[in-house]
Motif scaffolding. Sequence first.
Motif, PDB file in Angstrom:
ATOM      1  N   ALA A 120       0.905  -1.188  -0.026  1.00  0.00           N
ATOM      2  CA  ALA A 120       0.033   0.044   0.078  1.00  0.00           C
ATOM      3  C   ALA A 120       0.781   1.321   0.228  1.00  0.00           C
ATOM      4  CB  ALA A 120      -0.715  -0.122   1.157  1.00  0.00           C
ATOM      5  N   ALA A 121       2.070   1.152   0.794  1.00  0.00           N
ATOM      6  CA  ALA A 121       2.964   2.387   0.725  1.00  0.00           C
ATOM      7  C   ALA A 121       3.534   2.520  -0.461  1.00  0.00           C
ATOM      8  CB  ALA A 121       3.832   2.366   1.974  1.00  0.00           C
ATOM      9  N   VAL A 122       3.882   1.642  -1.089  1.00  0.00           N
ATOM     10  CA  VAL A 122       4.603   1.777  -2.566  1.00  0.00           C
ATOM     11  C   VAL A 122       3.585   2.242  -3.366  1.00  0.00           C
ATOM     12  CG1 VAL A 122       5.732   0.356  -4.534  1.00  0.00           C
ATOM     13  CG2 VAL A 122       6.254  -0.142  -1.996  1.00  0.00           C
ATOM     14  N   TYR A 123       2.422   1.576  -3.642  1.00  0.00           N
ATOM     15  CA  TYR A 123       1.402   2.341  -4.486  1.00  0.00           C
ATOM     16  C   TYR A 123       0.846   3.643  -4.227  1.00  0.00           C
ATOM     17  CZ  TYR A 123      -3.303   2.531  -6.524  1.00  0.00           C
ATOM     18  OH  TYR A 123      -4.412   2.890  -7.285  1.00  0.00           O
ATOM     19  N   LEU A 124       0.735   4.101  -2.960  1.00  0.00           N
ATOM     20  CA  LEU A 124       0.395   5.383  -2.625  1.00  0.00           C
ATOM     21  C   LEU A 124       1.607   6.481  -3.016  1.00  0.00           C
ATOM     22  CD1 LEU A 124      -1.815   5.181   0.517  1.00  0.00           C
ATOM     23  CD2 LEU A 124      -2.492   5.463  -1.846  1.00  0.00           C
ATOM     24  N   GLY A 125       2.917   5.848  -2.495  1.00  0.00           N
ATOM     25  CA  GLY A 125       4.006   6.783  -3.064  1.00  0.00           C
ATOM     26  C   GLY A 125       4.340   6.740  -4.378  1.00  0.00           C
ATOM     27  N   MET A 179      -6.253   8.088   7.181  1.00  0.00           N
ATOM     28  CA  MET A 179      -5.194   8.907   7.854  1.00  0.00           C
ATOM     29  C   MET A 179      -4.736  10.240   7.305  1.00  0.00           C
ATOM     30  SD  MET A 179      -1.151   7.611   8.687  1.00  0.00           S
ATOM     31  CE  MET A 179      -1.170   8.047   6.522  1.00  0.00           C
ATOM     32  N   LEU A 180      -4.472  10.263   6.019  1.00  0.00           N
ATOM     33  CA  LEU A 180      -3.949  11.249   4.996  1.00  0.00           C
ATOM     34  C   LEU A 180      -5.120  12.503   5.119  1.00  0.00           C
ATOM     35  CD1 LEU A 180      -1.881   9.838   2.340  1.00  0.00           C
ATOM     36  CD2 LEU A 180      -0.967  10.761   4.187  1.00  0.00           C
ATOM     37  N   CYS A 181      -6.347  12.039   5.071  1.00  0.00           N
ATOM     38  CA  CYS A 181      -7.436  13.191   5.017  1.00  0.00           C
ATOM     39  C   CYS A 181      -7.485  13.657   6.464  1.00  0.00           C
ATOM     40  CB  CYS A 181      -8.650  12.391   4.785  1.00  0.00           C
ATOM     41  SG  CYS A 181      -8.802  11.786   3.160  1.00  0.00           S
ATOM     42  N   LYS A 182      -7.374  12.958   7.427  1.00  0.00           N
ATOM     43  CA  LYS A 182      -7.427  13.930   8.667  1.00  0.00           C
ATOM     44  C   LYS A 182      -6.403  14.700   8.723  1.00  0.00           C
ATOM     45  CE  LYS A 182      -9.488   9.790  11.153  1.00  0.00           C
ATOM     46  NZ  LYS A 182      -9.393   8.609  12.143  1.00  0.00           N
ATOM     47  N   LEU A 225      -4.125  21.334   6.744  1.00  0.00           N
ATOM     48  CA  LEU A 225      -3.502  22.273   5.955  1.00  0.00           C
ATOM     49  C   LEU A 225      -3.957  23.491   5.875  1.00  0.00           C
ATOM     50  CD1 LEU A 225      -2.234  19.798   3.343  1.00  0.00           C
ATOM     51  CD2 LEU A 225      -0.761  20.556   4.916  1.00  0.00           C
ATOM     52  N   PRO A 226      -3.237  24.692   6.222  1.00  0.00           N
ATOM     53  CA  PRO A 226      -3.911  26.087   6.401  1.00  0.00           C
ATOM     54  C   PRO A 226      -4.309  26.694   4.860  1.00  0.00           C
ATOM     55  CG  PRO A 226      -1.742  26.362   7.016  1.00  0.00           C
ATOM     56  CD  PRO A 226      -2.139  24.663   6.812  1.00  0.00           C
ATOM     57  N   TRP A 227      -3.285  26.168   4.026  1.00  0.00           N
ATOM     58  CA  TRP A 227      -3.751  26.747   2.619  1.00  0.00           C
ATOM     59  C   TRP A 227      -4.656  26.084   1.856  1.00  0.00           C
ATOM     60  CZ3 TRP A 227       0.883  24.893   4.217  1.00  0.00           C
ATOM     61  CH2 TRP A 227       1.313  23.735   3.855  1.00  0.00           C
ATOM     62  N   LEU A 228      -5.414  24.922   2.431  1.00  0.00           N
ATOM     63  CA  LEU A 228      -6.280  24.253   1.684  1.00  0.00           C
ATOM     64  C   LEU A 228      -7.759  24.608   1.839  1.00  0.00           C
ATOM     65  CD1 LEU A 228      -5.398  20.547   1.712  1.00  0.00           C
ATOM     66  CD2 LEU A 228      -5.189  22.268  -0.123  1.00  0.00           C
ATOM     67  N   ARG A 229      -8.553  25.094   0.901  1.00  0.00           N
ATOM     68  CA  ARG A 229      -9.945  25.640   1.388  1.00  0.00           C
ATOM     69  C   ARG A 229     -11.053  24.556   1.213  1.00  0.00           C
ATOM     70  NH1 ARG A 229      -7.184  28.593   3.420  1.00  0.00           N
ATOM     71  NH2 ARG A 229      -6.686  30.878   3.213  1.00  0.00           N
ATOM     72  N   GLY A 230     -10.854  23.856   0.212  1.00  0.00           N
ATOM     73  CA  GLY A 230     -11.716  22.822  -0.194  1.00  0.00           C
ATOM     74  C   GLY A 230     -11.919  21.565   0.885  1.00  0.00           C
ATOM     75  N   ALA A 231     -12.598  20.620   0.664  1.00  0.00           N
ATOM     76  CA  ALA A 231     -12.648  19.601   1.635  1.00  0.00           C
ATOM     77  C   ALA A 231     -11.770  18.405   0.821  1.00  0.00           C
ATOM     78  CB  ALA A 231     -14.300  18.847   1.530  1.00  0.00           C
ATOM     79  N   VAL A 232     -11.004  17.783   2.061  1.00  0.00           N
ATOM     80  CA  VAL A 232     -10.177  16.724   1.829  1.00  0.00           C
ATOM     81  C   VAL A 232     -10.754  15.453   1.814  1.00  0.00           C
ATOM     82  CG1 VAL A 232      -7.907  15.628   2.403  1.00  0.00           C
ATOM     83  CG2 VAL A 232      -8.393  18.213   2.632  1.00  0.00           C
ATOM     84  N   THR A 233     -10.713  14.807   0.618  1.00  0.00           N
ATOM     85  CA  THR A 233     -11.444  13.394   0.594  1.00  0.00           C
ATOM     86  C   THR A 233     -10.405  12.221   0.154  1.00  0.00           C
ATOM     87  OG1 THR A 233     -12.098  13.946  -1.721  1.00  0.00           O
ATOM     88  CG2 THR A 233     -13.717  14.643   0.044  1.00  0.00           C
ATOM     89  N   PRO A 234     -10.731  11.218   0.224  1.00  0.00           N
ATOM     90  CA  PRO A 234      -9.667  10.115  -0.382  1.00  0.00           C
ATOM     91  C   PRO A 234      -9.450  10.393  -1.929  1.00  0.00           C
ATOM     92  CG  PRO A 234     -11.303   9.081   1.247  1.00  0.00           C
ATOM     93  CD  PRO A 234     -11.790  10.372   0.901  1.00  0.00           C
ATOM     94  N   ASP A 235     -10.506  10.926  -2.665  1.00  0.00           N
ATOM     95  CA  ASP A 235     -10.166  11.129  -3.841  1.00  0.00           C
ATOM     96  C   ASP A 235      -9.231  12.079  -4.357  1.00  0.00           C
ATOM     97  OD1 ASP A 235     -12.100   8.943  -4.374  1.00  0.00           O
ATOM     98  OD2 ASP A 235     -13.715  10.467  -4.542  1.00  0.00           O
ATOM     99  N   ASN A 236      -9.012  13.198  -3.718  1.00  0.00           N
ATOM    100  CA  ASN A 236      -8.250  14.259  -3.867  1.00  0.00           C
ATOM    101  C   ASN A 236      -7.165  14.611  -3.045  1.00  0.00           C
ATOM    102  OD1 ASN A 236      -9.437  15.249  -1.730  1.00  0.00           O
ATOM    103  ND2 ASN A 236     -10.772  16.872  -2.853  1.00  0.00           N
ATOM    104  N   VAL A 237      -6.899  13.430  -2.114  1.00  0.00           N
ATOM    105  CA  VAL A 237      -5.611  13.730  -0.855  1.00  0.00           C
ATOM    106  C   VAL A 237      -4.385  13.175  -1.607  1.00  0.00           C
ATOM    107  CG1 VAL A 237      -5.783  11.357  -0.052  1.00  0.00           C
ATOM    108  CG2 VAL A 237      -5.275  13.335   1.401  1.00  0.00           C
ATOM    109  N   ILE A 238      -4.494  12.591  -2.713  1.00  0.00           N
ATOM    110  CA  ILE A 238      -2.952  12.009  -3.084  1.00  0.00           C
ATOM    111  C   ILE A 238      -2.107  13.153  -3.486  1.00  0.00           C
ATOM    112  CG2 ILE A 238      -1.798  10.637  -4.726  1.00  0.00           C
ATOM    113  CD1 ILE A 238      -3.139   9.136  -2.811  1.00  0.00           C
TER     114      ILE A 238
END
Length: 450
Positions: free
Chosen positions: A222-227, A267-270, A275-288
């Motif tokens: 999983a770490a290799v794939y997400l990395g 975990m990455l979404c939490k 992150l202070p410069w992010l304005r939108g919602a962080v979801t598993p689809d856009n967290v990468i």
Amino acid sequence: MFRSGLTCPGCGSSNIVDDDLYSQAQLVCTDCGSVVSEGTLADDPVGGSVVSYNRSTAVAKRPCMNLIKGVQRLKALCQILRVNAEIEDQSEKYYKEAYQHESFINVTLQKKEILAGCCLLVSCRMRNWPITMGTISCLLDADFNVVGATYKEMMKILNIKAPIVNVTDVMEAHSQEYKMSSYPEELAENSKDLTRRAVALVELAADSWIVTGRKPIPIMMAAVYLGWQSLKPNQHRLRMSLEKFCQLAQVKKCRAAMTRIAEMKEMLCKLGKELPWLRGAVTPDNVIPQVDDILQNRHALLRRAMRAHEDTLQAECQTSSADPPTEQTAPSQITEHVDQTPSASSVEQCEPNPERAEPPADKEANLHTAPEQSDAQESPDPAPNWGKRVLFAPPCVVHPKKRRAAQPGLQDVNGDEEISDSEIDSYLRTPREVRDFALTQKMLSDEGKS
């Protein structure tokens, strides 16, 4: 051979020869045939002549054929893994010592082969050579659970202790199995960069309790794939599934890796929400695309996320404690909120305790069921799962195993029990059932006669 200086006592002849025809040499007169002397073994040196062991009548003790094959299999594994001579000699020593034990002397050949792999595994761990039990299982084509049980039994028999291998120690060797350098630029990735990113993700997962009690292979995959996705987050990589990625990398997909990927994304979404410069919602689809920023500031984001979560829990506790108590509220629940101070940790205030206050979610339910509980007093309610009230918790706490309810023991039946009238009536046939039964018996008898 003639002997000089000797004469025959019978005829006086000096023609005395050595007769070696028999097993014991004798001096015989050639003229009359009488034996001059016998028992010349006394002339041999004291202690007898020196005879080598293999030329004696004793049978040479050779090692068992299965032991020889096991040592050959062990050396073949050492050549595949390219270990040094010290590890090879130490693993061979452990294998020969464990092979003679009663627990492994009369087992199947497959288990003896697994024993060879376990001896190599413990030798590698003692020499700080990065290798996992999953690698040994794949090389031996054996079940992971069987290898683990054999490894524990061997460690107990040999009375040795090996250090536990960290996942990050074997991450480099695992990342080299992914062949991603021969593809186009949008898919190709350097092995060193991929290893560095995967190690960072594993360390972050360890800080959030994801690695605890888990098998290393799914976590590393999983770490290799997400990395790989986060190094160049283009459309080609983000849309590629794990199964397709494993096919391109020429590795076998692990089914549990999908669960680890979902946990790491959560975990990455939490952390990405802090992150202070992010304005939108962080979801598993856009967290990468945000993985690079999360890893660079992971320590600060962890502290900030846990502080925000504690503030939220404390606000919920204060809101629930500010509600006006009803007449049915237990006195212990009212006095508990008075004793709590703002300086106390929110996790400690909201932590379930049967002697102290109950969580807010359970208080609202208990307000309506308090009279029933006071009348029934059957059994106390099980404590709620505290792992769901904290930001990060061990997997065994977040998803605990369901315990079987204790079944009451069956009472002994002695035949003297009273039978109620309703139970007796259930055993008797009604008049209609009697008529139907008689009619059925008659039809069956007629069919038998015909």
